[in-house]
Write an enzyme that holds these catalytic residues in place. Structure first.
Site, PDB file in Angstrom:
ATOM      1  N   HIS A  95     126.785  67.745  52.576  1.00  0.00           N
ATOM      2  CA  HIS A  95     127.236  67.367  51.392  1.00  0.00           C
ATOM      3  C   HIS A  95     128.026  66.230  51.650  1.00  0.00           C
ATOM      4  CE1 HIS A  95     128.754  68.585  47.419  1.00  0.00           C
ATOM      5  NE2 HIS A  95     129.792  67.617  47.781  1.00  0.00           N
ATOM      6  N   HIS A 131     138.533  71.764  51.434  1.00  0.00           N
ATOM      7  CA  HIS A 131     138.917  70.181  51.614  1.00  0.00           C
ATOM      8  C   HIS A 131     140.228  70.404  51.830  1.00  0.00           C
ATOM      9  CE1 HIS A 131     138.574  66.009  52.125  1.00  0.00           C
ATOM     10  NE2 HIS A 131     138.768  65.864  50.753  1.00  0.00           N
ATOM     11  N   GLU A 157     143.814  64.229  43.936  1.00  0.00           N
ATOM     12  CA  GLU A 157     142.690  64.437  43.089  1.00  0.00           C
ATOM     13  C   GLU A 157     143.022  65.197  41.763  1.00  0.00           C
ATOM     14  OE1 GLU A 157     139.633  66.420  45.588  1.00  0.00           O
ATOM     15  OE2 GLU A 157     139.831  65.270  47.155  1.00  0.00           O
ATOM     16  N   HIS A 192     144.655  68.589  42.531  1.00  0.00           N
ATOM     17  CA  HIS A 192     144.832  69.131  44.021  1.00  0.00           C
ATOM     18  C   HIS A 192     145.613  67.759  44.629  1.00  0.00           C
ATOM     19  CE1 HIS A 192     141.075  71.335  42.736  1.00  0.00           C
ATOM     20  NE2 HIS A 192     142.050  72.280  42.590  1.00  0.00           N
ATOM     21  N   HIS A 208     141.706  72.843  48.787  1.00  0.00           N
ATOM     22  CA  HIS A 208     141.009  73.362  47.597  1.00  0.00           C
ATOM     23  C   HIS A 208     139.570  73.474  48.074  1.00  0.00           C
ATOM     24  CE1 HIS A 208     141.538  68.716  47.583  1.00  0.00           C
ATOM     25  NE2 HIS A 208     140.297  69.062  47.081  1.00  0.00           N
TER      26      HIS A 208
END
Length: 461
Positions: free
Chosen positions: A310, A353, A359, A383, A389
């Site tokens: 990803h 993460h 973020e 976050h 998260h």
């Protein structure tokens, strides 16, 4: 031509009032010009500040950078106007409402935070325009030292009448979520719809007309301007193309306001107002490389993974405001548009993460792939720095057992992220006053269960 009410203007007239901004954001001092067709020849020829301007106009320069900045980063425009902006009464302090730069209102909160859609006031109960409807949710830094950001929501139901806004602190990146907004600027008009964004740069005066209940997000940066991210190994093409950014065509009104026209100035985090007897939108012609602009998010050329794993969300960056540290942004504006997912042997949604960046995510429409329940259009999540998260339990279980064939991701959806290197402080309005904080957000991860099997061995092929 322009009505100060909530009636939607004729679409064709607005949509034709744009210039194609080829390479507008790519630097190197690109120059653009426009004049109102009612006054042909209003742009001076051969010099910026002639002894007498055409039509008896005043020449006024608007600088968005230091005079001595290198040519690629030097930003300025010349405005040719009926009266100069200096003609106004003294500024006086005014009530700031829920707009603030006080990052110490409440104690820090490192938890994952989620807000339900922010409430839009009913016009039958209270008239709220764009300025009075600005609410600061979180931010960091300092306007005086020109280093920081603020994240705001706007919820409004009425147009600005004989008032305009001017941000002396920084740039506004505006993301409408519900309702179109017609923005009148000194450079001309812009109609901005949900799934479009616009940037009003530092010092530019603007007024906002709405056509009903309206809501959206604002990313404010102090001390830097937004620009296109470097493409690096991607090459010459991809992400947001410079030619898709649009700037307004010159439009002026020669209008006196006997009752007084109010200019609202955001300065060092506070609001001030001054009065003048004429409309500030009296620019007949302009030229330069420092203008407002807009962009349609549907034009974003997605770069994605076509093998395995990803990719980091940085491949979805539309605009960035760089810090003084190479590769570290004061703020990035990132989107998660419709695209194909084709990665093999991969957990395709965003991975779990922890990040040295902050973020903030918002949703314009649809359902976000990693949290299809709870995260709603017109709401948001934060976050914070190093706060973990990732996908909720349902997303994890579904994606861990999915048949990995090519599939469309995020059709009918547009989520975005304001990512920043600053550690964000949430305001009292965000944590308490707005009453939209979802205190059960953490529970979406509570059902995650242990799958560890110490006896597991790889299967023999």
């Amino acid at each position: 031509m322009f009505q100060h009410d909530n009636a939607r203007p004729h679409v064709a007239r607005i949509c034709t009032q744009f210039l194609e901004a080829e390479n507008y954001l790519s630097g190197f001092g690109n120059e653009f010009s426009s004049e109102d067709p009612r006054c042909p020849g209003s742009l001076p020829e051969g010099q910026n500040n002639p002894q007498v301007c055409p039509y008896g106009l005043y020449a006024e320069q608007l600088s968005g950078s230091a005079f001595t900045c290198p040519r690629p980063t030097n930003k300025r425009s010349w405005l040719y106007r009926i009266l100069p902006s200096v003609r106004h009464k003294p500024y006086t302090a005014m009530h700031c409402g829920n707009l603030t730069e006080n990052w110490d209102e409440v104690e820090p909160d490192p938890n994952q935070l989620r807000w339900m859609p922010f409430t839009i006031p009913k016009s039958s109960e209270k008239k709220v325009d764009f300025v009075t409807g600005l609410h600061t949710l979180c931010g960091a830094g300092d306007t005086k030292s020109r280093n920081g950001i603020g994240i705001h929501m706007f919820t409004c139901n009425t147009s600005m009448v004989d008032r305009c806004f001017n941000n002396s602190d920084g740039d506004f990146l505006i993301v409408p979520q519900q309702g179109e907004i017609l923005i009148t600027t000194e450079f001309g008009k812009m109609m901005v719809e949900p799934n479009e964004i616009c940037v009003i740069q530092q010092g530019m005066r603007f007024s906002v007309n709405v056509f009903g209940e309206t809501r959206g997000y604002v990313l404010e940066v102090y001390g830097a301007h937004f620009e296109l991210p470097d493409l690096g190994p991607i090459g010459a093409n991809g992400l947001a193309n410079p030619r898709d950014f649009l700037t307004p065509v010159a439009w002026y009104e020669d209008r006196e306001v006997a009752t007084g026209y109010t200019v609202i100035n955001k300065y060092q985090g506070k609001l001030f107002s001054s009065q003048q007897v004429f409309s500030p939108f009296n620019v007949v012609a302009w030229h330069g490389n420092y203008t407002p602009y807009k962009y349609n998010l549907d034009n974003f050329m997605v770069i994605n993974c076509v093998a395995f794993d990803h990719a980091d969300p940085s491949i979805f960056t539309v605009l960035t405001a760089k810090s003084s540290r190479p590769g570290v942004a004061m703020a990035d504006f990132v989107i998660f548009p419709p695209r194909w997912g084709v990665a093999d042997h991969t957990f395709r949604p965003p991975y779990y993460h922890r990040n040295c960046m902050s973020e903030f995510m918002g949703l314009i429409k649809g359902h976000y792939e990693a949290k299809e329940e709870g995260f709603q259009p017109g709401g948001g999540t934060l976050h914070s720095t190093m706060t973990p998260h990732g996908p909720d339990r349902d997303c994890f279980e579904k994606s861990s057992t999915a048949l990995l064939k090519p599939e469309r991701v995020a059709d009918g959806t547009m989520a975005f992220m304001f990512e920043s290197s600053f550690s964000m402080a949430v305001t009292k309005w965000g944590l308490e006053t707005c009453q939209r904080l979802d205190k059960s957000y953490y529970q979406c991860w509570e059902p995650l269960r242990k799958h560890f099997d110490p006896n597991w061995r790889p299967s023999k092929q």
